[in-house]
Design a protein around this motif. Structure first.
Motif, PDB file in Angstrom:
ATOM      1  N   VAL A  88      15.489 -13.759  19.901  1.00 55.55           N
ATOM      2  CA  VAL A  88      15.378 -12.681  18.914  1.00 55.55           C
ATOM      3  C   VAL A  88      13.979 -12.671  18.300  1.00 55.55           C
ATOM      4  N   ASN A  89      13.381 -11.491  18.247  1.00 54.29           N
ATOM      5  CA  ASN A  89      12.099 -11.317  17.558  1.00 54.29           C
ATOM      6  C   ASN A  89      12.358 -10.806  16.155  1.00 54.29           C
ATOM      7  N   VAL A  90      11.698 -11.425  15.176  1.00 53.21           N
ATOM      8  CA  VAL A  90      11.791 -10.960  13.796  1.00 53.21           C
ATOM      9  C   VAL A  90      10.456 -10.342  13.390  1.00 53.21           C
ATOM     10  N   LEU A  91      10.534  -9.427  12.455  1.00 53.86           N
ATOM     11  CA  LEU A  91       9.362  -8.675  12.018  1.00 53.86           C
ATOM     12  C   LEU A  91       9.067  -8.962  10.555  1.00 53.86           C
ATOM     13  N   SER A  92       7.792  -8.997  10.227  1.00 52.90           N
ATOM     14  CA  SER A  92       7.384  -9.144   8.832  1.00 52.90           C
ATOM     15  C   SER A  92       6.105  -8.344   8.606  1.00 52.90           C
ATOM     16  N   LEU A  93       5.892  -7.963   7.360  1.00 52.89           N
ATOM     17  CA  LEU A  93       4.674  -7.248   7.002  1.00 52.89           C
ATOM     18  C   LEU A  93       3.543  -8.239   6.776  1.00 52.89           C
ATOM     19  N   THR A  94       2.358  -7.883   7.236  1.00 57.62           N
ATOM     20  CA  THR A  94       1.165  -8.662   6.897  1.00 57.62           C
ATOM     21  C   THR A  94       0.744  -8.251   5.488  1.00 57.62           C
ATOM     22  N   SER A  95      -0.277  -8.886   4.964  1.00 56.49           N
ATOM     23  CA  SER A  95      -0.752  -8.475   3.634  1.00 56.49           C
ATOM     24  C   SER A  95      -1.247  -7.032   3.677  1.00 56.49           C
ATOM     25  N   GLU A  96      -1.891  -6.633   4.771  1.00 54.93           N
ATOM     26  CA  GLU A  96      -2.324  -5.236   4.911  1.00 54.93           C
ATOM     27  C   GLU A  96      -1.115  -4.322   5.035  1.00 54.93           C
ATOM     28  N   GLY A  97      -0.093  -4.759   5.738  1.00 49.88           N
ATOM     29  CA  GLY A  97       1.143  -3.991   5.850  1.00 49.88           C
ATOM     30  C   GLY A  97       1.816  -3.819   4.505  1.00 49.88           C
ATOM     31  N   GLU A  98       1.800  -4.873   3.691  1.00 51.58           N
ATOM     32  CA  GLU A  98       2.342  -4.792   2.328  1.00 51.58           C
ATOM     33  C   GLU A  98       1.567  -3.762   1.515  1.00 51.58           C
ATOM     34  N   ARG A  99       0.231  -3.792   1.651  1.00 51.72           N
ATOM     35  CA  ARG A  99      -0.624  -2.856   0.912  1.00 51.72           C
ATOM     36  C   ARG A  99      -0.323  -1.417   1.325  1.00 51.72           C
ATOM     37  N   VAL A 100      -0.266  -1.170   2.625  1.00 49.07           N
ATOM     38  CA  VAL A 100      -0.005   0.180   3.134  1.00 49.07           C
ATOM     39  C   VAL A 100       1.395   0.631   2.728  1.00 49.07           C
ATOM     40  N   SER A 101       2.369  -0.261   2.838  1.00 48.55           N
ATOM     41  CA  SER A 101       3.735   0.057   2.447  1.00 48.55           C
ATOM     42  C   SER A 101       3.805   0.447   0.972  1.00 48.55           C
ATOM     43  N   LEU A 102       3.101  -0.292   0.128  1.00 43.39           N
ATOM     44  CA  LEU A 102       3.063   0.010  -1.303  1.00 43.39           C
ATOM     45  C   LEU A 102       2.415   1.371  -1.559  1.00 43.39           C
ATOM     46  N   LEU A 103       1.308   1.650  -0.880  1.00 42.24           N
ATOM     47  CA  LEU A 103       0.637   2.943  -1.063  1.00 42.24           C
ATOM     48  C   LEU A 103       1.526   4.097  -0.609  1.00 42.24           C
ATOM     49  N   LEU A 104       2.223   3.921   0.510  1.00 42.61           N
ATOM     50  CA  LEU A 104       3.142   4.960   0.993  1.00 42.61           C
ATOM     51  C   LEU A 104       4.249   5.198  -0.040  1.00 42.61           C
ATOM     52  N   ARG A 105       4.793   4.121  -0.572  1.00 42.86           N
ATOM     53  CA  ARG A 105       5.862   4.234  -1.565  1.00 42.86           C
ATOM     54  C   ARG A 105       5.364   4.933  -2.833  1.00 42.86           C
ATOM     55  N   GLN A 106       4.189   4.537  -3.319  1.00 43.30           N
ATOM     56  CA  GLN A 106       3.643   5.151  -4.528  1.00 43.30           C
ATOM     57  C   GLN A 106       3.373   6.635  -4.318  1.00 43.30           C
ATOM     58  N   TYR A 107       2.854   6.990  -3.157  1.00 50.75           N
ATOM     59  CA  TYR A 107       2.577   8.389  -2.842  1.00 50.75           C
ATOM     60  C   TYR A 107       3.876   9.197  -2.858  1.00 50.75           C
ATOM     61  N   MET A 108       4.916   8.653  -2.209  1.00 58.94           N
ATOM     62  CA  MET A 108       6.184   9.368  -2.141  1.00 58.94           C
ATOM     63  C   MET A 108       6.829   9.459  -3.522  1.00 58.94           C
ATOM     64  N   GLU A 109       6.773   8.389  -4.298  1.00 58.93           N
ATOM     65  CA  GLU A 109       7.351   8.424  -5.647  1.00 58.93           C
ATOM     66  C   GLU A 109       6.656   9.468  -6.518  1.00 58.93           C
ATOM     67  N   LYS A 110       5.348   9.551  -6.389  1.00 55.14           N
ATOM     68  CA  LYS A 110       4.591  10.533  -7.158  1.00 55.14           C
ATOM     69  C   LYS A 110       5.000  11.951  -6.758  1.00 55.14           C
ATOM     70  N   HIS A 111       5.170  12.169  -5.464  1.00 53.30           N
ATOM     71  CA  HIS A 111       5.550  13.508  -5.015  1.00 53.30           C
ATOM     72  C   HIS A 111       6.985  13.840  -5.426  1.00 53.30           C
ATOM     73  N   ILE A 112       7.882  12.881  -5.303  1.00 55.16           N
ATOM     74  CA  ILE A 112       9.268  13.119  -5.721  1.00 55.16           C
ATOM     75  C   ILE A 112       9.311  13.420  -7.219  1.00 55.16           C
TER      76      ILE A 112
END
Length: 147
Positions: A88-112
């Motif tokens: 089984v392969n497991v997936l995790s976010l890198t620090s850059e992935g965490e940053r991008v994920s946070l920015l995507l979330r903030q953008y969507m929250e602002k639009h909502i």
């Protein structure tokens, strides 16, 4: 009676377009709509297996593997063998992935928040309640076209 099918299609298309536009402009990365959903699920599930994320998103594993390879190449996620089950392969976010994920979330929250600004507090609460109810019912009904 309202054409509920049409309302759902319109909502999905408009919300989907919102997500598609977000991914290309808000985080400084070239992230597709599908990839943004993958990042979201990895963050939500905390080190999930590849298969569980593919299943959650309804993506066949071959297509999903290509998306994972692209996200690994971009440095947004890491793929590793599960400690307990090496098949089984497991997936995790890198620090850059965490940053991008946070920015995507903030953008969507602002639009909502902007979308909800056109509604009264009661209407906003009604929409949130209705979305929860619809999500619950969709979960209970199972996948489309299985009857």
């Amino acid at each position: 009676m309202e054409d509920v099918n049409e309302l759902i299609h319109l909502f999905v298309r408009r919300y989907g377009l919102l997500n598609a536009n977000c991914c290309e402009s808000c985080c400084g990365q070239d992230v597709s709509l599908v990839q943004s959903h993958i990042l979201y699920e990895i963050k939500r599930k905390k080190n999930p297996s590849m298969q569980s994320v593919a299943d959650e998103l309804g993506i066949d594993i071959t297509t999903f593997s290509r998306q994972i390879k692209s996200l690994v190449t971009k440095g947004l996620i890491e793929k590793a063998l599960d400690e307990e089950d090496k098949r089984v392969n497991v997936l995790s976010l890198t620090s850059e992935g965490e940053r991008v994920s946070l920015l995507l979330r903030q953008y969507m929250e602002k639009h909502i928040e902007r979308v909800f600004s056109f509604m009264t507090e009661f209407e906003k609460e009604s929409v949130i309640h209705s979305l929860k109810l619809l999500t619950w019912a969709l979960t209970k009904a199972g996948p489309c076209c299985t009857d």
